[in-house]
Design a protein around this motif. Structure first.
Motif, PDB file in Angstrom:
ATOM      1  N   MET A   1    -134.845 -28.179 -14.675  1.00 57.18           N
ATOM      2  CA  MET A   1    -134.894 -27.641 -13.298  1.00 57.18           C
ATOM      3  C   MET A   1    -135.095 -26.127 -13.331  1.00 57.18           C
ATOM      4  SD  MET A   1    -131.772 -29.522 -11.373  1.00 57.18           S
ATOM      5  CE  MET A   1    -130.925 -30.453 -12.634  1.00 57.18           C
TER       6      MET A   1
ATOM      7  N   ILE B   1    -135.816 -22.259 -13.425  1.00 61.49           N
ATOM      8  CA  ILE B   1    -136.609 -21.387 -14.303  1.00 61.49           C
ATOM      9  C   ILE B   1    -137.008 -22.132 -15.577  1.00 61.49           C
ATOM     10  CG2 ILE B   1    -136.440 -19.336 -15.789  1.00 61.49           C
ATOM     11  CD1 ILE B   1    -134.674 -18.082 -13.512  1.00 61.49           C
ATOM     12  N   GLY B   2    -136.113 -22.972 -16.095  1.00 65.50           N
ATOM     13  CA  GLY B   2    -136.429 -23.743 -17.301  1.00 65.50           C
ATOM     14  C   GLY B   2    -137.600 -24.682 -17.078  1.00 65.50           C
TER      15      GLY B   2
ATOM     16  N   VAL C   1    -125.890 -27.696 -24.405  1.00 67.67           N
ATOM     17  CA  VAL C   1    -125.984 -26.496 -25.258  1.00 67.67           C
ATOM     18  C   VAL C   1    -124.629 -26.035 -25.800  1.00 67.67           C
ATOM     19  CG1 VAL C   1    -128.115 -25.564 -24.248  1.00 67.67           C
ATOM     20  CG2 VAL C   1    -125.908 -24.941 -23.239  1.00 67.67           C
TER      21      VAL C   1
ATOM     22  N   ASN D   1    -132.246 -21.071 -22.170  1.00 66.16           N
ATOM     23  CA  ASN D   1    -132.279 -20.843 -20.723  1.00 66.16           C
ATOM     24  C   ASN D   1    -131.091 -21.457 -19.983  1.00 66.16           C
ATOM     25  OD1 ASN D   1    -133.786 -20.612 -17.956  1.00 66.16           O
ATOM     26  ND2 ASN D   1    -133.366 -22.804 -18.215  1.00 66.16           N
TER      27      ASN D   1
ATOM     28  N   ILE E   1    -124.668 -21.984 -16.463  1.00 69.51           N
ATOM     29  CA  ILE E   1    -123.974 -22.415 -15.241  1.00 69.51           C
ATOM     30  C   ILE E   1    -123.345 -21.188 -14.579  1.00 69.51           C
ATOM     31  CG2 ILE E   1    -123.513 -24.794 -15.948  1.00 69.51           C
ATOM     32  CD1 ILE E   1    -120.662 -23.849 -16.747  1.00 69.51           C
TER      33      ILE E   1
ATOM     34  N   LYS F   1    -123.420 -13.100 -19.650  1.00 72.49           N
ATOM     35  CA  LYS F   1    -124.786 -12.592 -19.774  1.00 72.49           C
ATOM     36  C   LYS F   1    -124.814 -11.281 -20.570  1.00 72.49           C
ATOM     37  CE  LYS F   1    -126.884 -15.953 -17.766  1.00 72.49           C
ATOM     38  NZ  LYS F   1    -127.835 -16.804 -18.488  1.00 72.49           N
TER      39      LYS F   1
ATOM     40  N   PRO G   1    -132.439 -24.307  -8.029  1.00 74.84           N
ATOM     41  CA  PRO G   1    -131.273 -25.081  -7.565  1.00 74.84           C
ATOM     42  C   PRO G   1    -129.958 -24.315  -7.714  1.00 74.84           C
ATOM     43  CG  PRO G   1    -132.772 -26.508  -8.762  1.00 74.84           C
ATOM     44  CD  PRO G   1    -133.328 -25.106  -8.900  1.00 74.84           C
TER      45      PRO G   1
ATOM     46  N   LEU H   1    -129.421 -21.048  -7.414  1.00 74.01           N
ATOM     47  CA  LEU H   1    -129.295 -20.082  -6.319  1.00 74.01           C
ATOM     48  C   LEU H   1    -129.041 -20.806  -4.994  1.00 74.01           C
ATOM     49  CD1 LEU H   1    -129.541 -17.042  -5.497  1.00 74.01           C
ATOM     50  CD2 LEU H   1    -131.858 -17.617  -4.754  1.00 74.01           C
TER      51      LEU H   1
HETATM   52  N1  LIG Z   1    -131.699 -18.271 -10.237  1.00 72.56           N
HETATM   53  C1  LIG Z   1    -131.358 -16.990 -10.350  1.00 72.56           C
HETATM   54  O1  LIG Z   1    -131.291 -16.245  -9.338  1.00 72.56           O
HETATM   55  C2  LIG Z   1    -131.097 -16.402 -11.731  1.00 72.56           C
HETATM   56  C3  LIG Z   1    -130.917 -15.007 -11.814  1.00 72.56           C
HETATM   57  C4  LIG Z   1    -130.673 -14.439 -13.061  1.00 72.56           C
HETATM   58  C5  LIG Z   1    -130.608 -15.239 -14.192  1.00 72.56           C
HETATM   59  N2  LIG Z   1    -130.771 -16.589 -14.077  1.00 72.56           N
HETATM   60  C6  LIG Z   1    -130.694 -17.368 -15.313  1.00 72.56           C
HETATM   61  O2  LIG Z   1    -131.840 -18.170 -15.442  1.00 72.56           O
HETATM   62  C7  LIG Z   1    -131.519 -19.346 -16.194  1.00 72.56           C
HETATM   63  C8  LIG Z   1    -131.947 -20.568 -15.415  1.00 72.56           C
HETATM   64  O3  LIG Z   1    -131.235 -20.562 -14.176  1.00 72.56           O
HETATM   65  P1  LIG Z   1    -131.673 -21.430 -12.924  1.00 72.56           P
HETATM   66  O4  LIG Z   1    -131.414 -20.595 -11.734  1.00 72.56           O
HETATM   67  O5  LIG Z   1    -132.979 -22.034 -13.159  1.00 72.56           O
HETATM   68  O6  LIG Z   1    -130.492 -22.543 -12.985  1.00 72.56           O
HETATM   69  P2  LIG Z   1    -130.487 -24.054 -12.460  1.00 72.56           P
HETATM   70  O7  LIG Z   1    -129.047 -24.379 -12.252  1.00 72.56           O
HETATM   71  O8  LIG Z   1    -131.388 -24.188 -11.315  1.00 72.56           O
HETATM   72  O9  LIG Z   1    -131.040 -24.840 -13.728  1.00 72.56           O
HETATM   73  C9  LIG Z   1    -130.269 -24.805 -14.931  1.00 72.56           C
HETATM   74  C10 LIG Z   1    -130.591 -25.987 -15.781  1.00 72.56           C
HETATM   75  O10 LIG Z   1    -129.667 -25.955 -16.890  1.00 72.56           O
HETATM   76  C11 LIG Z   1    -129.140 -27.266 -17.062  1.00 72.56           C
HETATM   77  N3  LIG Z   1    -127.820 -27.190 -17.709  1.00 72.56           N
HETATM   78  C12 LIG Z   1    -126.640 -26.844 -17.150  1.00 72.56           C
HETATM   79  N4  LIG Z   1    -125.668 -26.928 -18.062  1.00 72.56           N
HETATM   80  C13 LIG Z   1    -126.240 -27.336 -19.220  1.00 72.56           C
HETATM   81  C14 LIG Z   1    -125.742 -27.596 -20.518  1.00 72.56           C
HETATM   82  N5  LIG Z   1    -124.434 -27.482 -20.815  1.00 72.56           N
HETATM   83  N6  LIG Z   1    -126.624 -27.971 -21.482  1.00 72.56           N
HETATM   84  C15 LIG Z   1    -127.929 -28.105 -21.190  1.00 72.56           C
HETATM   85  N7  LIG Z   1    -128.468 -27.895 -19.970  1.00 72.56           N
HETATM   86  C16 LIG Z   1    -127.614 -27.499 -19.002  1.00 72.56           C
HETATM   87  C17 LIG Z   1    -129.094 -27.859 -15.664  1.00 72.56           C
HETATM   88  O11 LIG Z   1    -129.033 -29.291 -15.696  1.00 72.56           O
HETATM   89  C18 LIG Z   1    -130.392 -27.336 -15.074  1.00 72.56           C
HETATM   90  O12 LIG Z   1    -131.494 -28.184 -15.356  1.00 72.56           O
HETATM   91  C19 LIG Z   1    -130.016 -19.279 -16.449  1.00 72.56           C
HETATM   92  O13 LIG Z   1    -129.779 -18.714 -17.711  1.00 72.56           O
HETATM   93  C20 LIG Z   1    -129.527 -18.349 -15.353  1.00 72.56           C
HETATM   94  O14 LIG Z   1    -128.316 -17.722 -15.695  1.00 72.56           O
HETATM   95  C21 LIG Z   1    -131.008 -17.199 -12.867  1.00 72.56           C
END
Ligand SMILES: NC(=O)c1ccc[n+]([C@@H]2O[C@H](COP(=O)([O-])OP(=O)(O)OC[C@H]3O[C@@H](n4cnc5c(N)ncnc54)[C@H](O)[C@@H]3O)[C@@H](O)[C@H]2O)c1
Length: 249
Positions: free
Chosen positions: A16, A18-19, A61, A87, A90, A156, A190, A192
């Motif tokens: 989901m 960014i990944g 992870v 990536n 939580i 982080k 998701p 955010l």
């Molecule tokens: N969305 C933002 O505004 C934002 C801002 C800065 C940094 N980030 C970073 O970007 C990265 C992706 O964030 P996102 O917003 O896409 O998050 P997201 O919650 O939308 O997606 C995260 C994904 O990680 C998976 N996941 C959760 N726990 C896990 C585990 N223990 N093992 C394997 N997979 C696991 C989830 O199932 C999901 O598919 C993260 O490192 C987050 O900290 C996001």
């Protein structure tokens, strides 16, 4: 010819947000992509839709055993690992005054320990095959304090300095491995949307960035275009960290 043509890439948390955007883009640019995530249905569906044949692995992870299994499975199937995108993360919003120790530890286990376990696995595997690229997805939260996200921000910060220690080790070892970090700002995913909904806000922020724009930053650092880039941090936040918005009146 794609920008990562023929390379073998793993994206954690790739089902989901960014990944998922990163997994799609790496495949469009010619890589074979392993999507590693705890979300099985979303991960399977994404892999079926990638531009190149890929693989979904159910993978937590924070589990050392899962990393051992992932390394065995990916090297048996693809022969090597060229790119690892750490990536998965939580977020459980809480301040220093109200965070529970259990939530603090869980966030470190996934966000910080997960990146550590991934880097260690990748350095061991990539050194055997002559090099590779690790990209750690951190956050602008590693650069600034987060009153309502103390555990997330601390995790982080750990990822940011882990990246530099891995990079310096690899440079000294001359093993051909690079390790860099990407620091997104507010991005429409998701994670955010769930946070905003909890705060009683509209799930979609008008100011949030497109995950694909973050994926492009990851792609650059993962590709051979960045062969001289090691230990760097790339902010993807429209300058909000260097020039914070004026205080609200
Ligand atoms: N969305 C933002 O505004 C934002 C801002 C800065 C940094 N980030 C970073 O970007 C990265 C992706 O964030 P996102 O917003 O896409 O998050 P997201 O919650 O939308 O997606 C995260 C994904 O990680 C998976 N996941 C959760 N726990 C896990 C585990 N223990 N093992 C394997 N997979 C696991 C989830 O199932 C999901 O598919 C993260 O490192 C987050 O900290 C996001």
């Amino acid at each position: 010819m794609g920008r990562v043509q023929g390379k073998v890439a793993i994206v954690t948390g790739g089902a989901m947000g960014i990944g998922a955007a990163t997994a799609r883009l790496l495949a469009e640019e010619g890589a074979s992509v392993v999507v590693a995530d705890v979300a099985e249905a979303e991960g399977q569906a994404l892999v079926a839709d990638l531009a190149t044949p890929g693989l979904f692995l159910r993978h937590d992870v924070s589990s050392e055993a899962d990393w051992d299994e992932l390394a065995r499975t990916v090297t048996a199937r693809f022969g090597r690992i060229d790119i690892l995108v750490n990536n998965a993360a939580i977020q459980i919003p809480a301040s220093i005054a109200d965070v529970t120790y259990a939530d603090y530890r869980r966030i470190q286990a996934v966000n910080a320990d997960g990146a550590f376990l991934g880097c260690r696995m990748a350095v061991r595997e990539m050194a055997r095959s002559g090099g590779g690229a690790i990209v750690n997805v951190a956050s602008v939260a590693s650069h600034s304090g987060e009153a309502g996200g103390v555990a997330y921000s601390a995790s982080k910060g750990a990822v940011r300095s882990l990246t530099k220690s891995v990079a310096v080790f690899c440079q000294n070892a001359e093993n051909g491995i690079r390790c860099n970090s990407v620091h997104p700002g507010v991005t429409d995913t998701p994670m955010l949307r769930a946070m905003r909904a909890d705060l009683g806000l509209e799930p979609q922020s008008p100011h949030a960035g497109d995950p694909r724009q973050v994926a492009y930053a990851v792609l650059y650092l993962a590709s051979d275009e960045a062969l001289l880039v090691n230990g760097a941090e790339l902010l993807v936040d429209s300058a909000r960290t260097v020039t914070p918005p004026p205080p609200k009146r």
